[in-house]
Design a protein around this motif. Structure first.
Motif, PDB file in Angstrom:
ATOM      1  N   SER A 129       0.834  -1.212   0.000  1.00 50.28           N
ATOM      2  CA  SER A 129       0.000   0.000   0.000  1.00 50.28           C
ATOM      3  C   SER A 129       0.862   1.252   0.000  1.00 50.28           C
ATOM      4  CB  SER A 129      -0.920  -0.001   1.230  1.00 50.28           C
ATOM      5  OG  SER A 129      -1.834  -1.074   1.175  1.00 50.28           O
ATOM      6  N   VAL A 130       1.966   1.223   0.743  1.00 56.67           N
ATOM      7  CA  VAL A 130       2.871   2.365   0.764  1.00 56.67           C
ATOM      8  C   VAL A 130       3.525   2.543  -0.603  1.00 56.67           C
ATOM      9  CG1 VAL A 130       4.993   3.285   1.776  1.00 56.67           C
ATOM     10  CG2 VAL A 130       3.282   2.196   3.240  1.00 56.67           C
ATOM     11  N   ILE A 131       3.939   1.440  -1.207  1.00 57.86           N
ATOM     12  CA  ILE A 131       4.542   1.508  -2.545  1.00 57.86           C
ATOM     13  C   ILE A 131       3.560   2.136  -3.535  1.00 57.86           C
ATOM     14  CG2 ILE A 131       5.368   0.106  -4.481  1.00 57.86           C
ATOM     15  CD1 ILE A 131       6.419  -1.891  -2.354  1.00 57.86           C
ATOM     16  N   GLU A 132       2.295   1.814  -3.389  1.00 58.61           N
ATOM     17  CA  GLU A 132       1.276   2.335  -4.298  1.00 58.61           C
ATOM     18  C   GLU A 132       0.993   3.819  -4.065  1.00 58.61           C
ATOM     19  OE1 GLU A 132      -3.498   1.657  -5.299  1.00 58.61           O
ATOM     20  OE2 GLU A 132      -2.442   0.331  -3.903  1.00 58.61           O
ATOM     21  N   VAL A 133       1.041   4.261  -2.808  1.00 63.77           N
ATOM     22  CA  VAL A 133       0.619   5.620  -2.501  1.00 63.77           C
ATOM     23  C   VAL A 133       1.659   6.660  -2.927  1.00 63.77           C
ATOM     24  CG1 VAL A 133       1.571   5.882  -0.165  1.00 63.77           C
ATOM     25  CG2 VAL A 133      -0.620   6.937  -0.731  1.00 63.77           C
ATOM     26  N   VAL A 134       2.932   6.268  -3.024  1.00 59.29           N
ATOM     27  CA  VAL A 134       3.969   7.240  -3.391  1.00 59.29           C
ATOM     28  C   VAL A 134       3.743   7.814  -4.797  1.00 59.29           C
ATOM     29  CG1 VAL A 134       6.435   7.587  -3.817  1.00 59.29           C
ATOM     30  CG2 VAL A 134       5.687   6.329  -1.786  1.00 59.29           C
ATOM     31  N   PRO A 135       3.616   6.985  -5.848  1.00 58.41           N
ATOM     32  CA  PRO A 135       3.371   7.567  -7.176  1.00 58.41           C
ATOM     33  C   PRO A 135       2.018   8.265  -7.274  1.00 58.41           C
ATOM     34  CG  PRO A 135       3.176   5.173  -7.253  1.00 58.41           C
ATOM     35  CD  PRO A 135       3.753   5.515  -5.919  1.00 58.41           C
ATOM     36  N   ARG A 136       1.042   7.819  -6.499  1.00 55.03           N
ATOM     37  CA  ARG A 136      -0.259   8.483  -6.532  1.00 55.03           C
ATOM     38  C   ARG A 136      -0.159   9.891  -5.952  1.00 55.03           C
ATOM     39  NH1 ARG A 136      -4.874   4.547  -4.280  1.00 55.03           N
ATOM     40  NH2 ARG A 136      -6.151   6.297  -5.027  1.00 55.03           N
ATOM     41  N   ALA A 137       0.611  10.039  -4.899  1.00 56.79           N
ATOM     42  CA  ALA A 137       0.817  11.372  -4.325  1.00 56.79           C
ATOM     43  C   ALA A 137       1.570  12.266  -5.308  1.00 56.79           C
ATOM     44  CB  ALA A 137       1.588  11.257  -3.008  1.00 56.79           C
ATOM     45  N   THR A 138       2.521  11.684  -6.019  1.00 58.24           N
ATOM     46  CA  THR A 138       3.271  12.450  -7.014  1.00 58.24           C
ATOM     47  C   THR A 138       2.358  12.923  -8.139  1.00 58.24           C
ATOM     48  OG1 THR A 138       5.263  11.169  -6.541  1.00 58.24           O
ATOM     49  CG2 THR A 138       5.217  12.381  -8.620  1.00 58.24           C
ATOM     50  N   ASN A 139       1.462  12.076  -8.571  1.00 60.13           N
ATOM     51  CA  ASN A 139       0.518  12.462  -9.620  1.00 60.13           C
ATOM     52  C   ASN A 139      -0.384  13.600  -9.143  1.00 60.13           C
ATOM     53  OD1 ASN A 139      -0.944  11.872 -12.252  1.00 60.13           O
ATOM     54  ND2 ASN A 139      -2.604  11.518 -10.788  1.00 60.13           N
ATOM     55  N   VAL A 140      -0.803  13.536  -7.882  1.00 64.64           N
ATOM     56  CA  VAL A 140      -1.605  14.615  -7.306  1.00 64.64           C
ATOM     57  C   VAL A 140      -0.837  15.932  -7.347  1.00 64.64           C
ATOM     58  CG1 VAL A 140      -2.480  15.510  -5.105  1.00 64.64           C
ATOM     59  CG2 VAL A 140      -3.070  13.189  -5.838  1.00 64.64           C
ATOM     60  N   LEU A 141       0.448  15.871  -6.983  1.00 66.32           N
ATOM     61  CA  LEU A 141       1.284  17.073  -6.949  1.00 66.32           C
ATOM     62  C   LEU A 141       1.456  17.675  -8.336  1.00 66.32           C
ATOM     63  CD1 LEU A 141       3.260  18.964  -5.377  1.00 66.32           C
ATOM     64  CD2 LEU A 141       5.053  17.296  -5.923  1.00 66.32           C
ATOM     65  N   LEU A 142       1.759  16.843  -9.307  1.00 69.00           N
ATOM     66  CA  LEU A 142       2.074  17.345 -10.645  1.00 69.00           C
ATOM     67  C   LEU A 142       0.836  17.734 -11.444  1.00 69.00           C
ATOM     68  CD1 LEU A 142       4.971  14.909 -11.686  1.00 69.00           C
ATOM     69  CD2 LEU A 142       5.134  17.233 -10.752  1.00 69.00           C
ATOM     70  N   SER A 143      -0.301  17.119 -11.123  1.00 76.04           N
ATOM     71  CA  SER A 143      -1.524  17.413 -11.875  1.00 76.04           C
ATOM     72  C   SER A 143      -2.422  18.424 -11.180  1.00 76.04           C
ATOM     73  CB  SER A 143      -2.313  16.113 -12.111  1.00 76.04           C
ATOM     74  OG  SER A 143      -2.773  15.578 -10.880  1.00 76.04           O
ATOM     75  N   GLY A 144      -2.124  18.721  -9.904  1.00 79.66           N
ATOM     76  CA  GLY A 144      -2.990  19.640  -9.163  1.00 79.66           C
ATOM     77  C   GLY A 144      -4.360  19.050  -8.905  1.00 79.66           C
ATOM     78  N   ASP A 145      -4.401  17.746  -8.648  1.00 79.74           N
ATOM     79  CA  ASP A 145      -5.670  17.035  -8.453  1.00 79.74           C
ATOM     80  C   ASP A 145      -6.122  17.174  -6.993  1.00 79.74           C
ATOM     81  OD1 ASP A 145      -7.808  15.331  -8.364  1.00 79.74           O
ATOM     82  OD2 ASP A 145      -6.694  13.524  -8.917  1.00 79.74           O
ATOM     83  N   LEU A 146      -6.968  18.156  -6.721  1.00 79.66           N
ATOM     84  CA  LEU A 146      -7.412  18.386  -5.351  1.00 79.66           C
ATOM     85  C   LEU A 146      -8.296  17.254  -4.837  1.00 79.66           C
ATOM     86  CD1 LEU A 146      -8.236  22.212  -5.390  1.00 79.66           C
ATOM     87  CD2 LEU A 146      -6.166  21.062  -4.568  1.00 79.66           C
ATOM     88  N   GLU A 147      -9.107  16.686  -5.692  1.00 84.06           N
ATOM     89  CA  GLU A 147      -9.965  15.578  -5.282  1.00 84.06           C
ATOM     90  C   GLU A 147      -9.111  14.360  -4.913  1.00 84.06           C
ATOM     91  OE1 GLU A 147     -13.640  12.816  -6.994  1.00 84.06           O
ATOM     92  OE2 GLU A 147     -13.008  14.616  -8.077  1.00 84.06           O
ATOM     93  N   GLY A 148      -8.082  14.102  -5.738  1.00 81.40           N
ATOM     94  CA  GLY A 148      -7.180  13.001  -5.436  1.00 81.40           C
ATOM     95  C   GLY A 148      -6.410  13.232  -4.154  1.00 81.40           C
TER      96      GLY A 148
END
Length: 282
Positions: free
Chosen positions: A68-87
């Protein structure tokens, strides 16, 4: 709540434990007239089998938490780079589940320590599980912090060079954790020992990123608030890598008894013996 990791109901405590070569002593029978309980081979074997089953289940929970931790790292990065407030909001709220799962693992580990009185390698393994779980939980918190930083800089444009470096730091942090969890799942001391050297690449990316922030800000292509927030984000990735290194060290301790502190102990003993400060490397 995922039932696969919910804490099982505690069993009635009807066995007593004392030290012996197996690490577990079960009193199930009685001597006639003596009033003293004595172990039976069948009961001891059944208890030992149940103990190893519990330990295997506990290890599986740690591996799933690591995934789960391995999965959440790239997801957080995508949120940062895309400005996805919902994510960002979803990942922040999902951290409660990570915390609950970590708490469950710790509670079950303490229960095994109390009821089974493990020794030697099994004791090291359980102690390592406690520390690894703490590293995993903290790493998930750092990913959440990345999402919170994304909220603070929402609407601000990130320089393409910096975006590329953020992606590289994320990929390296994810790779480090993948190696760390694999070393735990496979009892691979060699891979666990290599993680510290692998982390040097993430450290170099961190330094490169901070330098790029200064250069971009100097060219007046980024305001100070954004520069500060991105510098903090870079530190979050670097810390995630450090926690992966910690996991590797916990695996080494569980398998071999080695701890990084042993090097400091050796240096201190040399100081005590010679009265001099030795020259060390690393």
């Amino acid at each position: 709540m995922n039932g696969s990791w919910q804490r099982s109901r505690a069993r009635p405590v009807h066995v007593l434990f004392s030290s012996n070569p197996t690490g577990v002593q079960v009193f199930a029978g009685r001597h006639r007239g003596s009033g003293r309980s004595v172990p039976t081979v069948e009961t001891m074997e059944e208890t030992r089998k149940s103990y190893h089953s519990e330990l295997d289940e506990l290890r599986a929970l740690v591996v799933r938490l690591g995934a789960s931790v391995i999965e959440v790292v790239p997801r957080a990065t995508n949120v940062l780079l895309s400005g996805d407030l919902e994510g960002a909001d979803y990942l922040v709220q999902s951290d409660d589940e990570i915390d609950a799962r970590a708490h469950d693992i710790e509670s079950r580990t303490f229960e095994i320590l109390a009821l089974q009185a493990p020794v030697a390698g099994e004791l090291r393994q359980l102690v390592s599980i406690l520390k690894i779980t703490s590293d995993l939980e903290r790493s998930a918190d750092l990913a959440v912090n990345i999402c919170k930083a994304a909220r603070r800089i929402y609407g601000k444009e990130i320089d393409p060079v910096l975006r590329g470096l953020i992606s590289k730091m994320s990929e390296q942090a994810e790779q480090l954790y993948q190696s760390a969890i694999n070393s735990f799942a496979e009892n691979d001391a060699a891979t666990a020992a290599a993680i510290e050297d692998m982390d040097s690449f993430l450290d170099a990316l961190h330094r490169q990123f901070v330098q790029a922030i200064f250069e971009t800000h100097a060219r007046e292509r980024m305001d100070l608030q954004l520069a500060v927030q991105l510098a903090i984000v870079a530190r979050f990735y670097e810390r995630i890598g450090d926690h992966a290194v910690n996991v590797g060290e916990r695996v080494q301790f569980a398998l071999t008894g080695w701890k990084p502190e042993l090097r400091a102990i050796q240096r201190q003993r040399q100081r005590d013996a010679t009265g001099e400060f030795p020259i060390t490397q690393g």
